[in-house]
Design a protein around this motif. Structure first.
Motif, PDB file in Angstrom:
ATOM      1  N   PRO A  29       6.239 -45.747 -24.243  1.00 27.10           N
ATOM      2  CA  PRO A  29       5.023 -45.602 -23.442  1.00 27.10           C
ATOM      3  C   PRO A  29       4.963 -46.497 -22.217  1.00 27.10           C
ATOM      4  O   PRO A  29       4.087 -46.325 -21.390  1.00 27.10           O
ATOM      5  CB  PRO A  29       3.902 -45.952 -24.437  1.00 27.10           C
ATOM      6  N   TRP A  30       5.881 -47.446 -22.084  1.00 24.52           N
ATOM      7  CA  TRP A  30       5.907 -48.246 -20.865  1.00 24.52           C
ATOM      8  C   TRP A  30       6.852 -47.643 -19.827  1.00 24.52           C
ATOM      9  O   TRP A  30       7.017 -48.183 -18.753  1.00 24.52           O
ATOM     10  CB  TRP A  30       6.330 -49.682 -21.173  1.00 24.52           C
ATOM     11  N   SER A  31       7.524 -46.543 -20.158  1.00 28.63           N
ATOM     12  CA  SER A  31       8.494 -45.943 -19.248  1.00 28.63           C
ATOM     13  C   SER A  31       7.944 -44.750 -18.487  1.00 28.63           C
ATOM     14  O   SER A  31       8.218 -44.584 -17.310  1.00 28.63           O
ATOM     15  CB  SER A  31       9.734 -45.481 -20.021  1.00 28.63           C
ATOM     16  N   ARG A  32       7.157 -43.876 -19.142  1.00 32.17           N
ATOM     17  CA  ARG A  32       6.822 -42.607 -18.523  1.00 32.17           C
ATOM     18  C   ARG A  32       5.397 -42.451 -18.025  1.00 32.17           C
ATOM     19  O   ARG A  32       5.162 -41.698 -17.083  1.00 32.17           O
ATOM     20  CB  ARG A  32       7.099 -41.472 -19.517  1.00 32.17           C
ATOM     21  N   PRO A  33       4.399 -43.131 -18.582  1.00 33.51           N
ATOM     22  CA  PRO A  33       3.015 -42.722 -18.371  1.00 33.51           C
ATOM     23  C   PRO A  33       2.569 -42.566 -16.933  1.00 33.51           C
ATOM     24  O   PRO A  33       1.822 -41.653 -16.626  1.00 33.51           O
ATOM     25  CB  PRO A  33       2.205 -43.814 -19.088  1.00 33.51           C
ATOM     26  N   TRP A  34       2.944 -43.484 -16.041  1.00 31.16           N
ATOM     27  CA  TRP A  34       2.380 -43.364 -14.698  1.00 31.16           C
ATOM     28  C   TRP A  34       2.871 -42.137 -13.961  1.00 31.16           C
ATOM     29  O   TRP A  34       2.295 -41.712 -12.982  1.00 31.16           O
ATOM     30  CB  TRP A  34       2.659 -44.630 -13.883  1.00 31.16           C
ATOM     31  N   ARG A  35       3.950 -41.525 -14.410  1.00 32.47           N
ATOM     32  CA  ARG A  35       4.443 -40.325 -13.742  1.00 32.47           C
ATOM     33  C   ARG A  35       3.682 -39.092 -14.193  1.00 32.47           C
ATOM     34  O   ARG A  35       3.660 -38.088 -13.509  1.00 32.47           O
ATOM     35  CB  ARG A  35       5.942 -40.138 -14.037  1.00 32.47           C
ATOM     36  N   SER A  36       3.060 -39.126 -15.368  1.00 31.27           N
ATOM     37  CA  SER A  36       2.409 -37.925 -15.871  1.00 31.27           C
ATOM     38  C   SER A  36       0.895 -38.050 -15.954  1.00 31.27           C
ATOM     39  O   SER A  36       0.217 -37.143 -16.355  1.00 31.27           O
ATOM     40  CB  SER A  36       2.952 -37.591 -17.270  1.00 31.27           C
ATOM     41  N   ALA A 240       9.350 -54.669 -17.478  1.00 29.02           N
ATOM     42  CA  ALA A 240      10.023 -53.879 -16.445  1.00 29.02           C
ATOM     43  C   ALA A 240       9.244 -52.608 -16.151  1.00 29.02           C
ATOM     44  O   ALA A 240       9.162 -52.158 -15.002  1.00 29.02           O
ATOM     45  CB  ALA A 240      11.444 -53.548 -16.877  1.00 29.02           C
ATOM     46  N   GLY A 241       8.663 -52.004 -17.187  1.00 26.58           N
ATOM     47  CA  GLY A 241       7.850 -50.815 -16.976  1.00 26.58           C
ATOM     48  C   GLY A 241       6.645 -51.097 -16.099  1.00 26.58           C
ATOM     49  O   GLY A 241       6.315 -50.324 -15.188  1.00 26.58           O
ATOM     50  N   LEU A 242       5.975 -52.232 -16.336  1.00 25.40           N
ATOM     51  CA  LEU A 242       4.830 -52.617 -15.511  1.00 25.40           C
ATOM     52  C   LEU A 242       5.263 -52.904 -14.076  1.00 25.40           C
ATOM     53  O   LEU A 242       4.595 -52.513 -13.116  1.00 25.40           O
ATOM     54  CB  LEU A 242       4.163 -53.865 -16.105  1.00 25.40           C
ATOM     55  N   CYS A 243       6.389 -53.598 -13.940  1.00 24.58           N
ATOM     56  CA  CYS A 243       6.918 -53.931 -12.611  1.00 24.58           C
ATOM     57  C   CYS A 243       7.275 -52.664 -11.832  1.00 24.58           C
ATOM     58  O   CYS A 243       6.932 -52.514 -10.663  1.00 24.58           O
ATOM     59  CB  CYS A 243       8.138 -54.830 -12.771  1.00 24.58           C
ATOM     60  N   CYS A 244       7.957 -51.731 -12.499  1.00 27.56           N
ATOM     61  CA  CYS A 244       8.331 -50.475 -11.847  1.00 27.56           C
ATOM     62  C   CYS A 244       7.098 -49.668 -11.450  1.00 27.56           C
ATOM     63  O   CYS A 244       7.092 -49.003 -10.405  1.00 27.56           O
ATOM     64  CB  CYS A 244       9.214 -49.651 -12.773  1.00 27.56           C
ATOM     65  N   ALA A 245       6.063 -49.711 -12.280  1.00 29.26           N
ATOM     66  CA  ALA A 245       4.838 -48.990 -11.949  1.00 29.26           C
ATOM     67  C   ALA A 245       4.209 -49.543 -10.684  1.00 29.26           C
ATOM     68  O   ALA A 245       3.750 -48.800  -9.814  1.00 29.26           O
ATOM     69  CB  ALA A 245       3.854 -49.076 -13.109  1.00 29.26           C
ATOM     70  N   ASP A 246       4.172 -50.863 -10.556  1.00 30.22           N
ATOM     71  CA  ASP A 246       3.595 -51.484  -9.362  1.00 30.22           C
ATOM     72  C   ASP A 246       4.391 -51.133  -8.104  1.00 30.22           C
ATOM     73  O   ASP A 246       3.832 -50.959  -7.026  1.00 30.22           O
ATOM     74  CB  ASP A 246       3.562 -53.010  -9.526  1.00 30.22           C
ATOM     75  N   LYS A 281       2.825 -60.932 -23.550  1.00 36.48           N
ATOM     76  CA  LYS A 281       3.905 -61.722 -22.939  1.00 36.48           C
ATOM     77  C   LYS A 281       4.481 -61.010 -21.712  1.00 36.48           C
ATOM     78  O   LYS A 281       4.840 -61.653 -20.721  1.00 36.48           O
ATOM     79  CB  LYS A 281       5.009 -61.982 -23.963  1.00 36.48           C
ATOM     80  N   ALA A 282       4.580 -59.685 -21.767  1.00 40.28           N
ATOM     81  CA  ALA A 282       5.098 -58.926 -20.628  1.00 40.28           C
ATOM     82  C   ALA A 282       4.149 -59.027 -19.444  1.00 40.28           C
ATOM     83  O   ALA A 282       4.578 -59.208 -18.296  1.00 40.28           O
ATOM     84  CB  ALA A 282       5.312 -57.464 -21.025  1.00 40.28           C
ATOM     85  N   GLU A 283       2.846 -58.904 -19.708  1.00 37.89           N
ATOM     86  CA  GLU A 283       1.845 -59.031 -18.637  1.00 37.89           C
ATOM     87  C   GLU A 283       1.893 -60.432 -18.033  1.00 37.89           C
ATOM     88  O   GLU A 283       1.810 -60.610 -16.816  1.00 37.89           O
ATOM     89  CB  GLU A 283       0.454 -58.753 -19.204  1.00 37.89           C
TER      90      GLU A 283
END
Length: 314
Positions: A29-36, A240-246, A281-283
């Protein structure tokens, strides 16, 4: 803040169960959501991004149910905006930690000391797609999605990484961070199929870099034993998912990291709060990295680097 739901729901287990289902489906869920689901991380009714586990969980819920809007709110907040949650719609969890103090007597001396007890609270929120009567700004317009130009995206990528004082070396065919010698090793840029994929991989390794003992000092060995490294990989993948989304980058589960999925699942099944800690921790790591630059990639102000240590889980 709306009154917390006081039902005896095991909210940590509910959140963990959804994340496990998405991993089992092969869709982290940290990889795809912002695309869909509308093009970015989930937002509160006021436009403030969610953080920690709420960010990850509401992304997963939106992806799972096919919501397009990024906005989430309580019934009361919807009504204040002129909206009404549709009948029979199901709310989603938004969680936060609360605490209280209690006196505890030392068995040996009998002396009483104060202890702080933290516990998880929750309330229900609804996606704007579940609500009638909201202003149009809360919904996604039906128009073709336009990809940002590579040159515009490349400037944002370069600006983000240029501000971070990591020692990055190029060569070979592996990407990794070595905490012993404190540097990031990357293959040459020309080895990647695109600069987006290079940047996505570098996001992952830079999240690892943030956890060095001289920076955020992430250590999980005492909690997860021989699964400590797998947990750190989970933090890095979410970060990385959060970073890529930004940065509006594609984020794919790289083959080298896919081998950890089985260990991630075993961790989440053994400890229902593990995903909450990993998301926090990721945030915290991304907040720390953003603080090196003058502003967020999206144009929002960045808190001081020291504040990353106290990143909220909500």
């Amino acid at each position: 803040m709306p009154k917390a739901n006081r039902s005896p729901r095991d909210v940590a287990a509910e959140i963990t169960d959804l994340i496990i289902r998405k991993l089992e489906e092969g869709v982290p869920p940290w990889s795809r959501p912002w695309r869909s689901s509308g093009g970015g991380r989930p937002l509160r009714h006021c436009g403030t991004p969610y953080s920690g586990i709420n960010n990850l969980y509401l992304w997963a819920v939106g992806d799972h149910r096919g919501y397009r809007s990024r906005y989430w709110m309580t019934c009361r907040q919807a009504e204040a905006l002129g909206g009404q949650v549709r009948k029979d719609e199901t709310g989603s969890l938004s969680v936060y930690y609360s605490s209280f103090t209690k006196l505890a007597a030392d068995p040996g001396t009998g002396r009483e000391t104060e202890r702080t007890i933290r516990f998880l609270r929750h309330y229900l929120v609804f996606n704007a797609d579940q609500i009638d009567g909201l202003p149009a700004t809360y919904h996604v317009e039906d128009k073709p999605e336009i990809e940002p130009s590579p040159s515009h995206r490349q400037r944002a990528i370069d600006a983000f990484f240029a501000a971070i004082p990591a020692d990055v070396r190029h060569g070979g065919n592996q990407a990794y961070f070595t905490p012993t010698f404190d540097f990031i090793q990357m293959p040459h840029r020309r080895s990647f199929r695109s600069m987006d994929l290079y940047a996505s991989t570098r996001c992952h390794e830079t999240i690892h870099w943030s956890g060095h003992a001289s920076r955020l000092a992430r250590t999980f060995g005492k909690r997860f034993g021989d699964k400590a490294y797998a947990f750190e990989e989970l933090v890095a993948e979410i970060g990385a998912g959060l970073c890529c989304a930004d940065l509006r980058l594609p984020n794919h589960l790289h083959d080298g990291h896919a081998s950890y999925v089985g260990q991630w699942l075993s961790i989440l099944r053994a400890d229902k709060t593990a995903i909450i800690h990993a998301a926090s921790k990721a945030e915290q790591a991304l907040t720390y990295l953003k603080a090196f630059g003058p502003e967020r990639p999206s144009g929002e102000a960045v808190p001081a680097a020291a504040e990353a240590q106290g990143a909220a889980t909500a």
